[in-house]
Each structure stands twice: as structure tokens, then as C-alpha cells.
Design a protein around this motif. Structure first.
Motif, PDB file in Angstrom:
ATOM      1  N   VAL A  59     -21.087  18.672   8.235  1.00 21.08           N
ATOM      2  CA  VAL A  59     -19.774  19.634   8.217  1.00 21.08           C
ATOM      3  C   VAL A  59     -19.465  19.789   6.659  1.00 21.08           C
ATOM      4  CG1 VAL A  59     -17.264  19.845   9.151  1.00 21.08           C
ATOM      5  CG2 VAL A  59     -19.089  18.742  10.621  1.00 21.08           C
ATOM      6  N   VAL A  60     -19.672  20.840   6.213  1.00 20.45           N
ATOM      7  CA  VAL A  60     -19.730  21.235   4.737  1.00 20.45           C
ATOM      8  C   VAL A  60     -18.083  21.123   4.335  1.00 20.45           C
ATOM      9  CG1 VAL A  60     -20.059  22.592   2.812  1.00 20.45           C
ATOM     10  CG2 VAL A  60     -21.852  22.445   4.758  1.00 20.45           C
ATOM     11  N   ALA A  61     -17.936  20.464   3.374  1.00 27.37           N
ATOM     12  CA  ALA A  61     -16.489  20.274   2.876  1.00 27.37           C
ATOM     13  C   ALA A  61     -15.753  21.633   2.736  1.00 27.37           C
ATOM     14  CB  ALA A  61     -16.469  19.765   1.407  1.00 27.37           C
ATOM     15  N   ALA A  62     -14.555  21.621   3.422  1.00 26.54           N
ATOM     16  CA  ALA A  62     -13.620  22.667   3.505  1.00 26.54           C
ATOM     17  C   ALA A  62     -14.099  23.768   3.949  1.00 26.54           C
ATOM     18  CB  ALA A  62     -12.926  22.703   2.195  1.00 26.54           C
ATOM     19  N   THR A  63     -15.384  23.750   4.833  1.00 30.19           N
ATOM     20  CA  THR A  63     -15.820  25.328   5.148  1.00 30.19           C
ATOM     21  C   THR A  63     -16.171  24.988   6.701  1.00 30.19           C
ATOM     22  OG1 THR A  63     -17.084  25.380   3.179  1.00 30.19           O
ATOM     23  CG2 THR A  63     -17.978  26.544   4.982  1.00 30.19           C
ATOM     24  N   GLU A  64     -15.878  26.112   7.429  1.00 32.49           N
ATOM     25  CA  GLU A  64     -16.163  26.117   8.839  1.00 32.49           C
ATOM     26  C   GLU A  64     -17.822  26.097   9.086  1.00 32.49           C
ATOM     27  OE1 GLU A  64     -15.271  28.945  13.146  1.00 32.49           O
ATOM     28  OE2 GLU A  64     -14.700  29.725  10.990  1.00 32.49           O
ATOM     29  N   THR A  65     -17.869  25.186   9.954  1.00 29.32           N
ATOM     30  CA  THR A  65     -19.672  24.930   9.826  1.00 29.32           C
ATOM     31  C   THR A  65     -19.796  25.192  11.692  1.00 29.32           C
ATOM     32  OG1 THR A  65     -19.331  23.281   8.331  1.00 29.32           O
ATOM     33  CG2 THR A  65     -21.147  23.088   9.710  1.00 29.32           C
ATOM     34  N   LEU A  66     -20.831  25.725  11.662  1.00 28.31           N
ATOM     35  CA  LEU A  66     -21.508  25.901  13.257  1.00 28.31           C
ATOM     36  C   LEU A  66     -22.029  24.588  13.579  1.00 28.31           C
ATOM     37  CD1 LEU A  66     -22.199  27.983  15.609  1.00 28.31           C
ATOM     38  CD2 LEU A  66     -24.153  28.122  14.488  1.00 28.31           C
ATOM     39  N   ILE A  67     -21.644  24.266  14.970  1.00 29.10           N
ATOM     40  CA  ILE A  67     -22.096  22.832  15.198  1.00 29.10           C
ATOM     41  C   ILE A  67     -23.020  23.043  16.508  1.00 29.10           C
ATOM     42  CG2 ILE A  67     -21.369  20.450  16.294  1.00 29.10           C
ATOM     43  CD1 ILE A  67     -20.355  20.950  13.302  1.00 29.10           C
ATOM     44  N   LEU A  68     -22.629  23.923  17.395  1.00 28.59           N
ATOM     45  CA  LEU A  68     -23.504  24.075  18.552  1.00 28.59           C
ATOM     46  C   LEU A  68     -23.323  25.573  19.154  1.00 28.59           C
ATOM     47  CD1 LEU A  68     -25.479  22.635  20.603  1.00 28.59           C
ATOM     48  CD2 LEU A  68     -23.375  21.910  21.836  1.00 28.59           C
ATOM     49  N   SER A  69     -24.520  26.235  19.491  1.00 33.49           N
ATOM     50  CA  SER A  69     -24.259  27.403  20.314  1.00 33.49           C
ATOM     51  C   SER A  69     -24.872  27.320  21.690  1.00 33.49           C
ATOM     52  CB  SER A  69     -25.111  28.561  19.623  1.00 33.49           C
ATOM     53  OG  SER A  69     -24.379  28.762  18.301  1.00 33.49           O
TER      54      SER A  69
END
Length: 129
Positions: free
Chosen positions: A16-26
Motif C-alpha cells: 500500500v503505497v504511502a498516502a496513495t489509494e492502492t488497488l488491493i483486489l478485484s
């Protein structure tokens, strides 16, 4: 009676990149059995909290990117030490209209973090009402 249609589970670590919305699962694509369904989407992420986090935002999006339509979000201030495991659940209802091959995603954003976090596992469930 709800019609359960999909579950997607991952035990693969995602940074989970610092201070960035991160895609985890689709989720896999789904075509509802009726034209205007009401869907319940349940998402879960087990997160190892990063340093400096003030708010954790767990989001459900219709699509497979962080810029797709926001369906719902849970935000709170975990007030936990870095590296602490944080179990994040978000439940939303979506009425996507007459569509085929709908996909949903769960994303995480750690606001004000100064280091990367780790999503250690994730799950998405979708039900048609």
C-alpha cells in the motif's frame, strides 16, 4: 433471498503505497440475472499499518482501477502503531443499472503515511438481492 454470485480471496501481500489509494483486489466479471439489480458488496482487508497514518480509507469501486466509480467508503482514524494489524471491513449496496460483466474492487488509502503499508489478505463478496 439474496443470490450469492461471487467471492474473490487473496492471501498475496500487496504494498500500500504511502498516502496513495492502492488497488488491493478485484472481483471476477459478473452479469446480473435481472436488468436493474441491487447488489450487496462486502470487502475485507487485513492491513499492516504504516508509519504516520492519520486516517485509513477503505473503498469499494465499480471497476478495476482507483479512478473508477466510488460505490462506498469507510474512513476512520485507527490510532495504532506502525506494523499493527488492522482488520478493515466495508459493506455497500450498489444499483448499477442494466449492465453486463460488472467488476468491483477494494482499495486502501493510508492518509499522511510516510512509509508503505502492506495488505496481507483481502476478500470481496457480491450478492444480488
Amino acid at each position: 433471498m439474496p443470490k450469492y454470485f461471487a467471492i474473490t480471496i487473496s492471501a498475496t501481500n500487496v504494498t500500500v503505497v504511502a498516502a496513495t489509494e492502492t488497488l488491493i483486489l478485484s472481483s471476477d466479471p459478473y452479469s446480473p440475472s435481472i436488468n436493474n439489480p441491487r447488489l450487496v458488496i462486502v470487502g475485507h482487508v487485513l492491513l499492516a499499518n504504516a508509519t504516520g497514518v492519520t486516517v485509513v480509507r477503505t473503498r469499494i469501486r465499480r471497476g478495476t482501477t482507483t479512478s473508477d466509480a466510488l460505490v462506498g467508503e469507510l474512513s476512520n482514524s485507527p490510532n495504532l502503531a506502525a506494523g499493527t494489524a488492522l482488520s478493515r471491513w466495508v459493506n455497500v449496496i450498489d444499483e448499477p443499472g442494466a449492465r453486463a460483466n460488472i467488476r468491483y474492487s477494494v482499495t486502501i488509502e493510508q492518509v499522511d503515511s510516510i512509509a508503505d503499508g502492506t495488505a496481507e489478505s483481502a476478500m470481496l463478496q457480491v450478492y444480488e438481492l
